[in-house]
Write a protein that holds these residues in place. Structure first.
Motif, PDB file in Angstrom:
ATOM      1  N   TYR A  65       0.835  -1.206   0.000  1.00 38.88           N
ATOM      2  CA  TYR A  65       0.000   0.000   0.000  1.00 38.88           C
ATOM      3  C   TYR A  65       0.871   1.258   0.000  1.00 38.88           C
ATOM      4  O   TYR A  65       0.571   2.239  -0.685  1.00 38.88           O
ATOM      5  N   GLU A  66       1.972   1.208   0.738  1.00 43.03           N
ATOM      6  CA  GLU A  66       2.870   2.358   0.817  1.00 43.03           C
ATOM      7  C   GLU A  66       3.587   2.582  -0.510  1.00 43.03           C
ATOM      8  O   GLU A  66       3.729   3.722  -0.975  1.00 43.03           O
ATOM      9  N   VAL A  67       4.044   1.507  -1.145  1.00 43.72           N
ATOM     10  CA  VAL A  67       4.748   1.627  -2.423  1.00 43.72           C
ATOM     11  C   VAL A  67       3.819   2.179  -3.502  1.00 43.72           C
ATOM     12  O   VAL A  67       4.246   2.931  -4.387  1.00 43.72           O
ATOM     13  N   LYS A  68       2.533   1.841  -3.415  1.00 45.14           N
ATOM     14  CA  LYS A  68       1.570   2.314  -4.415  1.00 45.14           C
ATOM     15  C   LYS A  68       1.348   3.825  -4.353  1.00 45.14           C
ATOM     16  O   LYS A  68       0.699   4.384  -5.225  1.00 45.14           O
ATOM     17  N   LYS A  69       1.915   4.478  -3.337  1.00 44.68           N
ATOM     18  CA  LYS A  69       1.823   5.932  -3.294  1.00 44.68           C
ATOM     19  C   LYS A  69       2.616   6.573  -4.438  1.00 44.68           C
ATOM     20  O   LYS A  69       2.296   7.676  -4.872  1.00 44.68           O
ATOM     21  N   THR A  70       3.649   5.891  -4.875  1.00 43.22           N
ATOM     22  CA  THR A  70       4.487   6.428  -5.950  1.00 43.22           C
ATOM     23  C   THR A  70       4.359   5.645  -7.246  1.00 43.22           C
ATOM     24  O   THR A  70       4.705   6.158  -8.304  1.00 43.22           O
ATOM     25  N   ILE A  71       3.900   4.408  -7.192  1.00 48.12           N
ATOM     26  CA  ILE A  71       3.810   3.554  -8.378  1.00 48.12           C
ATOM     27  C   ILE A  71       2.354   3.409  -8.794  1.00 48.12           C
ATOM     28  O   ILE A  71       1.507   3.019  -7.987  1.00 48.12           O
ATOM     29  N   VAL A  72       2.063   3.707 -10.041  1.00 53.65           N
ATOM     30  CA  VAL A  72       0.718   3.561 -10.592  1.00 53.65           C
ATOM     31  C   VAL A  72       0.699   2.302 -11.454  1.00 53.65           C
ATOM     32  O   VAL A  72       1.527   2.138 -12.359  1.00 53.65           O
ATOM     33  N   GLY A  73      -0.254   1.422 -11.191  1.00 57.14           N
ATOM     34  CA  GLY A  73      -0.293   0.164 -11.923  1.00 57.14           C
ATOM     35  C   GLY A  73       0.858  -0.736 -11.496  1.00 57.14           C
ATOM     36  O   GLY A  73       1.271  -0.740 -10.339  1.00 57.14           O
ATOM     37  N   LEU A 132      14.615 -10.667 -12.618  1.00 60.13           N
ATOM     38  CA  LEU A 132      15.056  -9.988 -13.831  1.00 60.13           C
ATOM     39  C   LEU A 132      13.839  -9.331 -14.464  1.00 60.13           C
ATOM     40  O   LEU A 132      12.822  -9.985 -14.694  1.00 60.13           O
ATOM     41  N   VAL A 133      13.938  -8.033 -14.727  1.00 60.51           N
ATOM     42  CA  VAL A 133      12.812  -7.275 -15.264  1.00 60.51           C
ATOM     43  C   VAL A 133      13.176  -6.781 -16.659  1.00 60.51           C
ATOM     44  O   VAL A 133      14.227  -6.168 -16.846  1.00 60.51           O
ATOM     45  N   GLU A 134      12.303  -7.064 -17.602  1.00 61.19           N
ATOM     46  CA  GLU A 134      12.530  -6.639 -18.981  1.00 61.19           C
ATOM     47  C   GLU A 134      11.432  -5.660 -19.383  1.00 61.19           C
ATOM     48  O   GLU A 134      10.249  -5.935 -19.231  1.00 61.19           O
ATOM     49  N   GLY A 135      11.847  -4.517 -19.888  1.00 59.02           N
ATOM     50  CA  GLY A 135      10.882  -3.511 -20.310  1.00 59.02           C
ATOM     51  C   GLY A 135      11.583  -2.303 -20.881  1.00 59.02           C
ATOM     52  O   GLY A 135      12.769  -2.066 -20.621  1.00 59.02           O
ATOM     53  N   VAL A 136      10.874  -1.553 -21.675  1.00 56.29           N
ATOM     54  CA  VAL A 136      11.445  -0.357 -22.288  1.00 56.29           C
ATOM     55  C   VAL A 136      11.672   0.702 -21.207  1.00 56.29           C
ATOM     56  O   VAL A 136      11.097   0.624 -20.116  1.00 56.29           O
ATOM     57  N   PRO A 137      12.505   1.695 -21.478  1.00 55.73           N
ATOM     58  CA  PRO A 137      12.766   2.731 -20.466  1.00 55.73           C
ATOM     59  C   PRO A 137      11.508   3.526 -20.111  1.00 55.73           C
ATOM     60  O   PRO A 137      10.589   3.660 -20.915  1.00 55.73           O
ATOM     61  N   GLY A 138      11.495   4.035 -18.878  1.00 55.08           N
ATOM     62  CA  GLY A 138      10.418   4.924 -18.450  1.00 55.08           C
ATOM     63  C   GLY A 138       9.215   4.249 -17.834  1.00 55.08           C
ATOM     64  O   GLY A 138       8.155   4.866 -17.707  1.00 55.08           O
ATOM     65  N   LEU A 139       9.342   2.976 -17.432  1.00 52.29           N
ATOM     66  CA  LEU A 139       8.200   2.247 -16.874  1.00 52.29           C
ATOM     67  C   LEU A 139       8.265   2.116 -15.353  1.00 52.29           C
ATOM     68  O   LEU A 139       7.617   1.251 -14.776  1.00 52.29           O
ATOM     69  N   ALA A 140       9.085   2.948 -14.711  1.00 51.19           N
ATOM     70  CA  ALA A 140       9.166   3.025 -13.236  1.00 51.19           C
ATOM     71  C   ALA A 140       9.757   1.778 -12.604  1.00 51.19           C
ATOM     72  O   ALA A 140       9.448   1.465 -11.453  1.00 51.19           O
ATOM     73  N   LYS A 141      10.631   1.079 -13.338  1.00 53.28           N
ATOM     74  CA  LYS A 141      11.262  -0.106 -12.756  1.00 53.28           C
ATOM     75  C   LYS A 141      12.183   0.286 -11.603  1.00 53.28           C
ATOM     76  O   LYS A 141      12.134  -0.317 -10.528  1.00 53.28           O
ATOM     77  N   THR A 142      13.007   1.294 -11.833  1.00 47.55           N
ATOM     78  CA  THR A 142      13.915   1.753 -10.782  1.00 47.55           C
ATOM     79  C   THR A 142      13.149   2.328  -9.601  1.00 47.55           C
ATOM     80  O   THR A 142      13.466   2.041  -8.436  1.00 47.55           O
ATOM     81  N   LEU A 143      12.122   3.118  -9.874  1.00 49.99           N
ATOM     82  CA  LEU A 143      11.336   3.725  -8.811  1.00 49.99           C
ATOM     83  C   LEU A 143      10.649   2.671  -7.952  1.00 49.99           C
ATOM     84  O   LEU A 143      10.514   2.839  -6.734  1.00 49.99           O
ATOM     85  N   ALA A 144      10.232   1.579  -8.571  1.00 46.77           N
ATOM     86  CA  ALA A 144       9.556   0.517  -7.824  1.00 46.77           C
ATOM     87  C   ALA A 144      10.494  -0.105  -6.794  1.00 46.77           C
ATOM     88  O   ALA A 144      10.115  -0.311  -5.633  1.00 46.77           O
ATOM     89  N   VAL A 145      11.736  -0.397  -7.205  1.00 42.72           N
ATOM     90  CA  VAL A 145      12.689  -1.005  -6.276  1.00 42.72           C
ATOM     91  C   VAL A 145      13.088  -0.010  -5.185  1.00 42.72           C
ATOM     92  O   VAL A 145      13.187  -0.360  -4.002  1.00 42.72           O
ATOM     93  N   LYS A 146      13.309   1.237  -5.572  1.00 36.57           N
ATOM     94  CA  LYS A 146      13.697   2.246  -4.589  1.00 36.57           C
ATOM     95  C   LYS A 146      12.585   2.474  -3.575  1.00 36.57           C
ATOM     96  O   LYS A 146      12.846   2.584  -2.362  1.00 36.57           O
ATOM     97  N   SER A 147      11.351   2.520  -4.028  1.00 32.59           N
ATOM     98  CA  SER A 147      10.227   2.716  -3.116  1.00 32.59           C
ATOM     99  C   SER A 147      10.068   1.526  -2.179  1.00 32.59           C
ATOM    100  O   SER A 147       9.771   1.690  -0.991  1.00 32.59           O
TER     101      SER A 147
END
Length: 330
Positions: free
Chosen positions: A19-27, A46-61
């Motif tokens: 719930y806390e992580v969802k404050k910064t991550i949408v979807g 291992l996460v595969e995806g194009v840039p700009g999909l909040a992969k880094t933000l998800a781990v940091k959050s």
């Protein structure tokens, strides 16, 4: 049903973290759920995806929510193993060599664009991912507990990248493919970008996470579900055993025995996240693609016919008999 399907305020510590992580991550519900599965099951992702999909933000959050230490390493072609593991440094005043530990000594390590580094650097992560320790010179150093490696790779670039060795890929418990958000989700992303960033509160600490890992270890797995995981792994090696002999020409090597272990461990953690003390078949089937897709070595014929690992696995899953566990607990 996933955690996001449950209405109301979060109850347990796992729900509160999400719930806390969802404050910064949408979807990205699947990514967040699998990140927590990896943490509870002591695996790597291992996460595969194009840039700009909040992969880094998800781990940091997530690191902020569990109060753990977070390090990010941007992999580049000129990176050397000492840059991530550490090295021995000569200390002139004392005339002795001292060990300078690298960024892998953390709770959550983000290996950003791991396929940009050469194989020598990629293989340097093998020991720390498997043994959770690093050998520098003649000294062995343990990494902190808990420890999670999340690596990202960009699927749309082919220049200046080095494919991951099979031995390296097999060390990842799961490979998650992240797609674009929906129009509604992207609207919320842009709307949030116009406001000050949300502050993530620490919900638990690393010591509490270790307790949660031990509780997840107590989730019951019926022997029929273990047999189902093993049968699924065997079917990737010999599709004819699942009545799909036409797929044999597409698979050069099937999933390793490590895949069966990873699938059961991940399903046990997922059942715990979903509030159960036992694993059900849906826990296995929900994670099957993530656990197995990167462990299949496809033939050139599969590439020419545009047959992906997900297509093969989906057909195998549809053709296998789903067991009905006899017990719902010990």
């Amino acid at each position: 049903m996933s955690w996001s399907d449950t209405a109301g305020a979060p109850k347990g510590p796992v729900e509160k973290v999400l719930y806390e992580v969802k404050k910064t991550i949408v979807g990205q519900d699947a990514l967040l759920e699998r990140l927590l599965v990896a943490l509870l099951a002591r695996g790597h992702i291992l996460v595969e995806g194009v840039p700009g999909l909040a992969k880094t933000l998800a781990v940091k959050s997530l690191a902020e929510a569990i109060g753990g230490e977070f390090h990010r390493v941007q992999f580049t072609p000129d990176l050397v193993p000492a840059d991530i593991l550490g090295t021995r440094v000569y200390h002139q005043p004392t005339g002795e060599f001292q060990v300078s530990l690298g960024p892998v000594f953390t709770n959550l390590l983000l290996a950003d664009e791991i396929n940009r580094a050469p194989a020598k650097v990629q293989s340097a992560l093998l020991e720390v991912m498997q043994e959770r320790q690093v050998t520098i010179g003649r000294e062995t150093h343990k990494v902190p507990d808990p420890f999670l490696v999340m690596a990202t790779q960009n699927p749309i670039e082919s220049e200046g990248v080095y494919p991951l060795p099979e031995a390296q890929v097999d060390r990842f418990m799961m490979k998650v493919v992240v797609g674009y958000p929906s129009a509604t989700e992207e609207f919320v992303v842009v709307e949030r970008a116009l406001a000050p960033a949300a502050v993530i509160q620490r919900i638990i600490d690393p010591e509490s996470l270790i307790v949660l890992q031990a509780e997840a270890d107590g989730v019951y797995v019926d022997p029929s579900l273990i047999e189902y995981a093993v049968t699924l792994a065997h079917a990737t090696r010999d599709p004819a055993r699942a009545g799909l002999g036409d797929l044999a020409r597409y698979v050069t090597f099937g999933a390793s025995p490590r895949s069966s272990i990873s699938l059961v461990l991940a399903a046990r953690a997922l059942a715990y996240i979903r509030g159960r003390e036992y694993v059900v078949p849906e826990d296995l089937s929900d994670l099957a693609l993530d656990v197995l897709r990167h462990r299949l070595v496809l033939s050139y014929e599969a590439l020419s016919d545009e047959v992906t690992a997900d297509v093969i696995l989906s057909r195998i899953l549809a053709n296998l008999r789903v067991p009905e566990p006899a017990g719902r607990g010990r």
